[in-house]
Design a protein around this motif. Structure first.
Motif, mmCIF file in Angstrom:
data_model
loop_
_atom_site.group_PDB
_atom_site.id
_atom_site.type_symbol
_atom_site.label_atom_id
_atom_site.label_comp_id
_atom_site.label_asym_id
_atom_site.label_seq_id
_atom_site.Cartn_x
_atom_site.Cartn_y
_atom_site.Cartn_z
ATOM 1 N N GLU A 53 0.848 -1.190 0.000
ATOM 2 C CA GLU A 53 0.000 0.000 0.000
ATOM 3 C C GLU A 53 0.882 1.238 0.000
ATOM 4 O O GLU A 53 1.797 1.347 0.826
ATOM 5 C CB GLU A 53 -0.923 0.021 1.220
ATOM 6 C CG GLU A 53 -1.960 -1.109 1.237
ATOM 7 C CD GLU A 53 -2.871 -1.040 2.448
ATOM 8 O OE1 GLU A 53 -2.765 -0.028 3.183
ATOM 9 O OE2 GLU A 53 -3.659 -1.979 2.659
ATOM 10 N N ALA A 54 0.592 2.137 -0.916
ATOM 11 C CA ALA A 54 1.335 3.397 -1.016
ATOM 12 C C ALA A 54 2.837 3.153 -1.085
ATOM 13 O O ALA A 54 3.635 3.866 -0.482
ATOM 14 C CB ALA A 54 1.005 4.313 0.160
ATOM 15 N N GLY A 55 3.232 2.112 -1.836
ATOM 16 C CA GLY A 55 4.648 1.842 -2.029
ATOM 17 C C GLY A 55 5.339 1.172 -0.863
ATOM 18 O O GLY A 55 6.569 1.046 -0.867
ATOM 19 N N ARG A 56 4.573 0.690 0.135
ATOM 20 C CA ARG A 56 5.175 0.028 1.291
ATOM 21 C C ARG A 56 4.538 -1.341 1.504
ATOM 22 O O ARG A 56 3.319 -1.499 1.369
ATOM 23 C CB ARG A 56 4.989 0.866 2.563
ATOM 24 C CG ARG A 56 5.713 2.206 2.536
ATOM 25 C CD ARG A 56 5.605 2.881 3.884
ATOM 26 N NE ARG A 56 6.211 2.087 4.933
ATOM 27 C CZ ARG A 56 6.160 2.395 6.234
ATOM 28 N NH1 ARG A 56 5.494 3.468 6.622
ATOM 29 N NH2 ARG A 56 6.738 1.618 7.121
ATOM 30 N N VAL A 57 5.366 -2.303 1.857
ATOM 31 C CA VAL A 57 4.879 -3.649 2.152
ATOM 32 C C VAL A 57 4.135 -3.609 3.479
ATOM 33 O O VAL A 57 4.657 -3.122 4.485
ATOM 34 C CB VAL A 57 6.042 -4.652 2.216
ATOM 35 C CG1 VAL A 57 5.554 -6.016 2.700
ATOM 36 C CG2 VAL A 57 6.709 -4.781 0.853
ATOM 37 N N THR A 58 2.896 -4.133 3.489
ATOM 38 C CA THR A 58 2.086 -4.092 4.708
ATOM 39 C C THR A 58 1.879 -5.463 5.342
ATOM 40 O O THR A 58 1.277 -5.558 6.402
ATOM 41 C CB THR A 58 0.713 -3.477 4.415
ATOM 42 O OG1 THR A 58 0.064 -4.248 3.390
ATOM 43 C CG2 THR A 58 0.850 -2.040 3.963
ATOM 44 N N GLY A 59 2.370 -6.511 4.704
ATOM 45 C CA GLY A 59 2.271 -7.858 5.280
ATOM 46 C C GLY A 59 3.569 -8.599 5.032
ATOM 47 O O GLY A 59 3.946 -8.843 3.891
ATOM 48 N N GLY A 92 3.947 -9.125 -20.244
ATOM 49 C CA GLY A 92 4.703 -8.324 -21.201
ATOM 50 C C GLY A 92 4.608 -6.833 -20.974
ATOM 51 O O GLY A 92 5.287 -6.059 -21.659
ATOM 52 N N ARG A 93 3.785 -6.400 -20.005
ATOM 53 C CA ARG A 93 3.658 -4.964 -19.720
ATOM 54 C C ARG A 93 4.093 -4.690 -18.293
ATOM 55 O O ARG A 93 3.658 -5.362 -17.359
ATOM 56 C CB ARG A 93 2.211 -4.513 -19.905
ATOM 57 C CG ARG A 93 2.023 -2.999 -19.783
ATOM 58 C CD ARG A 93 0.581 -2.608 -20.067
ATOM 59 N NE ARG A 93 -0.306 -3.036 -18.993
ATOM 60 C CZ ARG A 93 -0.525 -2.313 -17.885
ATOM 61 N NH1 ARG A 93 0.087 -1.159 -17.705
ATOM 62 N NH2 ARG A 93 -1.361 -2.753 -16.963
ATOM 63 N N ARG A 94 4.952 -3.702 -18.108
ATOM 64 C CA ARG A 94 5.450 -3.363 -16.777
ATOM 65 C C ARG A 94 4.471 -2.409 -16.090
ATOM 66 O O ARG A 94 4.255 -1.300 -16.561
ATOM 67 C CB ARG A 94 6.842 -2.727 -16.862
ATOM 68 C CG ARG A 94 7.882 -3.697 -17.390
ATOM 69 C CD ARG A 94 9.281 -3.084 -17.477
ATOM 70 N NE ARG A 94 10.228 -4.051 -17.987
ATOM 71 C CZ ARG A 94 10.898 -4.921 -17.246
ATOM 72 N NH1 ARG A 94 10.725 -4.894 -15.950
ATOM 73 N NH2 ARG A 94 11.737 -5.778 -17.783
ATOM 74 N N ASP A 95 3.932 -2.861 -15.005
ATOM 75 C CA ASP A 95 2.968 -2.081 -14.229
ATOM 76 C C ASP A 95 3.685 -1.585 -12.968
ATOM 77 O O ASP A 95 3.999 -2.385 -12.079
ATOM 78 C CB ASP A 95 1.769 -2.954 -13.857
ATOM 79 C CG ASP A 95 0.705 -2.191 -13.071
ATOM 80 O OD1 ASP A 95 0.985 -1.077 -12.604
ATOM 81 O OD2 ASP A 95 -0.408 -2.736 -12.921
ATOM 82 N N PRO A 96 3.998 -0.281 -12.881
ATOM 83 C CA PRO A 96 4.757 0.219 -11.724
ATOM 84 C C PRO A 96 4.111 -0.133 -10.388
ATOM 85 O O PRO A 96 4.808 -0.320 -9.387
ATOM 86 C CB PRO A 96 4.777 1.736 -11.947
ATOM 87 C CG PRO A 96 4.574 1.908 -13.420
ATOM 88 C CD PRO A 96 3.678 0.781 -13.840
ATOM 89 N N SER A 97 2.768 -0.244 -10.348
ATOM 90 C CA SER A 97 2.099 -0.547 -9.076
ATOM 91 C C SER A 97 2.367 -1.979 -8.624
ATOM 92 O O SER A 97 2.113 -2.313 -7.458
ATOM 93 C CB SER A 97 0.589 -0.318 -9.208
ATOM 94 O OG SER A 97 0.000 -1.286 -10.063
ATOM 95 N N LEU A 100 8.360 -5.132 -7.817
ATOM 96 C CA LEU A 100 8.893 -5.739 -6.598
ATOM 97 C C LEU A 100 9.918 -4.854 -5.888
ATOM 98 O O LEU A 100 10.483 -5.276 -4.877
ATOM 99 C CB LEU A 100 9.534 -7.087 -6.927
ATOM 100 C CG LEU A 100 8.581 -8.272 -7.107
ATOM 101 C CD1 LEU A 100 9.338 -9.474 -7.641
ATOM 102 C CD2 LEU A 100 7.897 -8.625 -5.798
ATOM 103 N N GLU A 101 10.130 -3.638 -6.373
ATOM 104 C CA GLU A 101 11.143 -2.783 -5.748
ATOM 105 C C GLU A 101 10.862 -2.536 -4.263
ATOM 106 O O GLU A 101 11.776 -2.632 -3.429
ATOM 107 C CB GLU A 101 11.273 -1.460 -6.497
ATOM 108 C CG GLU A 101 12.435 -0.617 -6.000
ATOM 109 C CD GLU A 101 12.744 0.550 -6.915
ATOM 110 O OE1 GLU A 101 13.770 1.232 -6.678
ATOM 111 O OE2 GLU A 101 11.974 0.791 -7.872
ATOM 112 N N PRO A 102 9.583 -2.233 -3.850
ATOM 113 C CA PRO A 102 9.337 -2.087 -2.412
ATOM 114 C C PRO A 102 9.626 -3.369 -1.628
ATOM 115 O O PRO A 102 10.026 -3.326 -0.464
ATOM 116 C CB PRO A 102 7.848 -1.723 -2.337
ATOM 117 C CG PRO A 102 7.489 -1.215 -3.687
ATOM 118 C CD PRO A 102 8.360 -1.960 -4.644
ATOM 119 N N VAL A 103 9.422 -4.512 -2.285
ATOM 120 C CA VAL A 103 9.690 -5.788 -1.620
ATOM 121 C C VAL A 103 11.184 -5.951 -1.375
ATOM 122 O O VAL A 103 11.600 -6.499 -0.344
ATOM 123 C CB VAL A 103 9.138 -6.954 -2.456
ATOM 124 C CG1 VAL A 103 9.436 -8.292 -1.793
ATOM 125 C CG2 VAL A 103 7.647 -6.792 -2.671
#
Length: 855
Positions: A53-59, A92-97, A100-103
């Protein structure tokens, strides 16, 4: 992988992965020596599909579960690459949302080691021994879900050793699961995958019998392999959902307009010839599948032509519970009805409760079966067994502990068997259903001590589990903690008639204590709508109140002594049932309301009272909430009230429609109050009622003349929570001084109407003690995430109104996770600092229910 893995692939999940079962090099990761790993490039397929959520891992549960494997590789000197999916992006499409970068950041913090992040790895990347790199979401890659051999080869080229550690993705024949395993030089089953297969092995390799299989779902065709395999090894197979309709067709029954597969009738008959298939005797039907559609009970064979079979009936559920009780091994895959709608979920709930109460070893297929368990947040515990490791905080020593291995393999107290719903308290808070790494079922104080000391020694974390009716996230195991369930510590240990005290274990259900007291012509007067599932230990840990606080007080007022196990494993006997004890701090009151953060309450000495007098119940209608205190004051002048509840017209409309109840008054009013008082005060109550009508505070009223009528009136109040559950309410459990209640309610109504005029507000509560339950109902057009986000956004403003009136952000459900970050609205910083110091003194290693109450 052996015969078990082959069955798991073919029968339990999907034949698309059959190839993996025959890979000779797909060995056990645990068999690899550190020397074999040293200097090697290791690609680990993990399941890091975590909530963000909002770029942060919550679980963090899945991240924590992956740590032992990654640490083993790092400690051995390997260069570690990690791949995982996240969500369901368009291939095939990169979805920024869904990046895995926040992970990567969260994984690095949990691992205590820098984790790199790489989006462009296709031509190979440099990773030195001792480094960790997480690759971008593998589902961004064309060919992942179609198991493209070229993509699989590129993944295999990254490594010397491939480790498949994602059981949740093992049933998918994707490039990062099946394809790379074929292409890699060495392919290993990681610890998590091994453990899951071990549980299936135990269930299928010489299982304790009778072996019962429960298979639900929409279509026979989608679970044909499962049914055929189970028919050959099980002693009985229960079928549910749409699958059961096909079996009813095979038996010659009319199923109306129900979903079925006539072309699979011969398959169903073949299965019925091989194994016992208990058939339903009654069914729940409706003319359409809709949340508001009323359920109809039909005997088998009497389904109407326009009706859909959507659940089993109560008599069928009772018979299936008997089948479950006789079983010694249980495998469950899929719900028995349309459990998402309350009126069609009762069958699954009742059978799930029977599984929970059973001593059988049970394995549940995740997703639908586990989701169905989640739907029944107010039911008794459902043990969802899995073979995930014991890790509470990732530490290989925890798994190797002699204590963990000392018991027989089928002993659920310490077996590595996770129960997702045992890590949830119905609050819907962070972590969702909960992801405990294991559930233990102690039966004695000594076992609780041993568990606590083991957690301290091995760096573990523990979450208490009682009735789990707290609704605040206080019993959520969202980070892989070990859940300590008190279900088996459920004995009443003694009774002292002269002292009027009962000594009972923490897992004694509230209703059982009520019955015990009544049998001795006494009473335990603390009561709530969850008395059939709430447990004494949990009640004490949250200082539960309930419906008669105005007359009898909170749980705190009825606890004469406690036995607790502190966070260090020390046993304390507090107050020992004394009436007078002036020897310093009364530590029992530290543990009452502590929410399991200081230690475990294992026994309680509970005071009993004189029998509750025969009572009357009155429901009255008011058009102005401001008049309610005038009414309360007038009744209290001459009437001893044991309850003074209220609910709004919207709340009444919801419960009356949901339960098909008769409205109490001839005409609707804006608000209603429910009063309970002794029969001996009936005349005084009638006189008070006449006065309130004369003052134009009350417009109408009704009074019970029998116990049955009293129960019917109470149902109007106690059924509210259940009736609004389908609208996924955002709950607030608030309190202010009784004198402040009308003004506070007006403040909140004005505040919510100003910010969110499209939201319905359902009010009810224990007005006699200043406790208000504010339920914001989700509009159907909003997603649950969007709804929660908007409600979360107004919480600070709502709590400012509480703070301004000197109230509490949690009246009787505790703080837990959901309100932890708002504690400052009810407690000063100085108070919070003292609470932290107390926590450190009794639980210096942070073993007890970490993250709850205090940040």
């Amino acid at each position: 992988m052996g015969a078990l893995a082959l069955w798991a692939v073919h029968g339990w999940q999907s034949d698309r992965l059959a190839a993996m079962a025959s890979i000779p090099s797909f060995s056990a990761f645990s068999a690899l020596s550190d020397a074999t790993l040293r200097g090697k490039r290791v690609l680990v397929r993990e399941d890091l599909n975590v909530p963000i959520e909002a770029g942060r891992v919550t679980g963090m549960a899945r991240i924590h579960a992956a740590l032992p494997t990654l640490r083993r590789c790092l400690d051995a000197g390997a260069a570690v690459l990690v791949t995982s999916h996240l969500g369901r992006p368009e291939e095939g499409r990169r979805d920024p949302s869904l990046s895995l970068e926040p992970v990567a950041h969260a994984l690095g913090e949990a691992l205590g080691h820098a984790v790199g992040f790489e989006t462009d790895w296709h031509d190979g990347i440099e990773v030195a021994p001792g480094e960790v790199v997480l690759l971008e979401n593998i589902r961004f890659e064309p060919g992942e879900t179609t198991n493209d051999p070229a993509l699989a080869r590129r993944l295999a080229a990254l490594c010397d050793i491939f480790v498949m550690d994602a059981f949740g993705s093992a049933h998918r024949a994707h490039a990062s699961t099946a394809g790379v395993a074929l292409a890699a030089r060495v392919a290993c089953a990681g610890p998590l995958l091994e453990a899951e297969l071990d549980a299936l092995d135990r269930a299928l390799d010489d299982p304790a019998r009778p072996l019962l299989a429960i298979v639900g779902g929409a279509k026979v065709s989608t679970k044909l392999d499962v049914l055929e395999s189970l028919a050959s090894i099980a002693d009985a197979v229960i079928v549910g959902g749409g699958i059961a309709n096909t079996f009813l067709l095979a038996a010659g029954d009319d199923i109306g307009a129900s979903l079925a597969e006539p072309e699979q009738v011969d398959v169903a008959r073949r299965i019925m010839a091989k194994v016992e298939v208990p058939m339903p005797v009654d069914l729940m039907t409706a003319t359409s599948l809709h949340a508001a559609q009323p359920a109809r009970l039909r005997p088998r064979g009497e389904v109407q032509s326009d009706e859909l079979i959507l659940d089993i009936g109560p008599e069928t559920a009772r018979r299936l519970q008997s089948v479950v009780r006789d079983a010694r091994t249980i495998i469950w895959n899929g719900p028995l009805g349309v459990f998402e709608f309350d009126q069609f979920g009762e069958g699954t709930r009742l059978v799930a409760e029977a599984v929970a109460a059973s001593s059988a070893f049970s394995v549940w297929r995740r997703s639908r079966s586990t989701a169905s368990a989640k739907a029944f947040r107010t039911s008794r515990p459902v043990a969802v067994h899995s073979s995930r490791s014991w890790l509470a905080r990732p530490c290989p020593a925890w798994r190797r502990s002699p204590r963990a291995q000392r018991r027989a393999p089928n002993d659920r107290r310490t077996a590595p068997a996770a129960a997702a719903v045992a890590g949830d308290d119905g609050g819907g808070g962070p972590g969702g259903l909960g992801s405990p790494s294991a559930v233990v079922f102690p039966e004695t104080v000594d076992e609780v001590v041993a568990i606590t000391r083991l957690a301290n020694a091995e760096g573990g974390a523990l979450v208490p589990s009682g009735g789990r009716t707290g609704l605040s996230g206080g019993a959520v195991a969202s980070c892989g903690e070990v859940v300590v369930s008190f279900d088996r510590m459920n004995r009443i240990l003694g009774f002292e008639p002269a002292d009027r005290t009962v000594r009972c274990q923490a897992g004694v259900v509230t209703a059982a204590l009520h019955e015990f007291a009544e049998e001795r012509r006494l009473a335990y007067p603390v009561d709530f709508s969850s008395s059939g599932s709430s447990q004494i230990g949990g009640n004490v840990a949250t200082n539960a109140g309930g419906i008669r606080v105005i007359r009898y007080g909170m749980t705190r007022d009825w606890i004469a002594g406690l036995t607790v196990v502190t966070g260090t494993g020390e046993v304390l006997a507090l107050n020992r049932g004394l009436v007078k004890n002036a020897t310093g701090y009364d530590l029992r009151h530290l543990f009452i309301g502590s929410e399991g953060t200081l230690g475990f309450i294992v026994e309680a000495q509970v005071l009993l009272a004189d029998p509750l007098p025969p009572s009357r119940v009155m429901v009255i209608g008011l058009d102005r909430f401001a008049d309610i205190l005038e009414v309360l004051t007038r009744f209290q002048r001459n009437v001893t009230l044991s309850a003074f509840e209220f609910f709004s017209e919207l709340a009444l409309a919801k419960v009356a429609a949901h339960r098909s109840l008769t409205r109490p008054l001839a005409s609707p009013t804006a608000f209603y109050a429910l009063l309970e008082f002794p029969v001996a005060h009936e005349q005084e109550a009638l006189a008070a009622f006449e006065d309130t009508v004369g003052e134009e505070w009350v417009s109408d009223g009704v009074m019970s003349q029998s116990d049955a009528q009293a129960r019917s009136l109470w149902a109007l109040r106690e059924g509210i929570t259940e009736s609004i559950a389908v609208e996924t309410p955002y709950k607030n459990d608030l309190s202010v001084r009784i004198s402040e209640v009308p003004r506070f309610l007006e403040d909140v109504d004005r505040f919510v109407a100003q910010h969110y005029p499209d939201f319905e507000i359902c009010w009810f509560g224990h007005i006699g003690d200043g406790n208000l339950h504010l339920n914001i109902l989700k509009p159907p057009e909003l997603t649950i995430d969007a709804f929660h986000e908007r409600c979360h956004a107004i919480s600070p403003g709502l709590f400012e109104l509480i703070q301004a009136r000197g109230g509490s952000i949690s009246a009787e459900h505790g703080v837990g996770l959901l309100k932890r970050d708002f504690l400052g609205y009810s407690r000063t910083e100085a108070e919070i600092d003292i609470m932290r110091a107390v926590k450190h003194a009794l639980d210096p290693n942070g073993v007890m229910n970490p993250g709850k109450l205090l940040a």
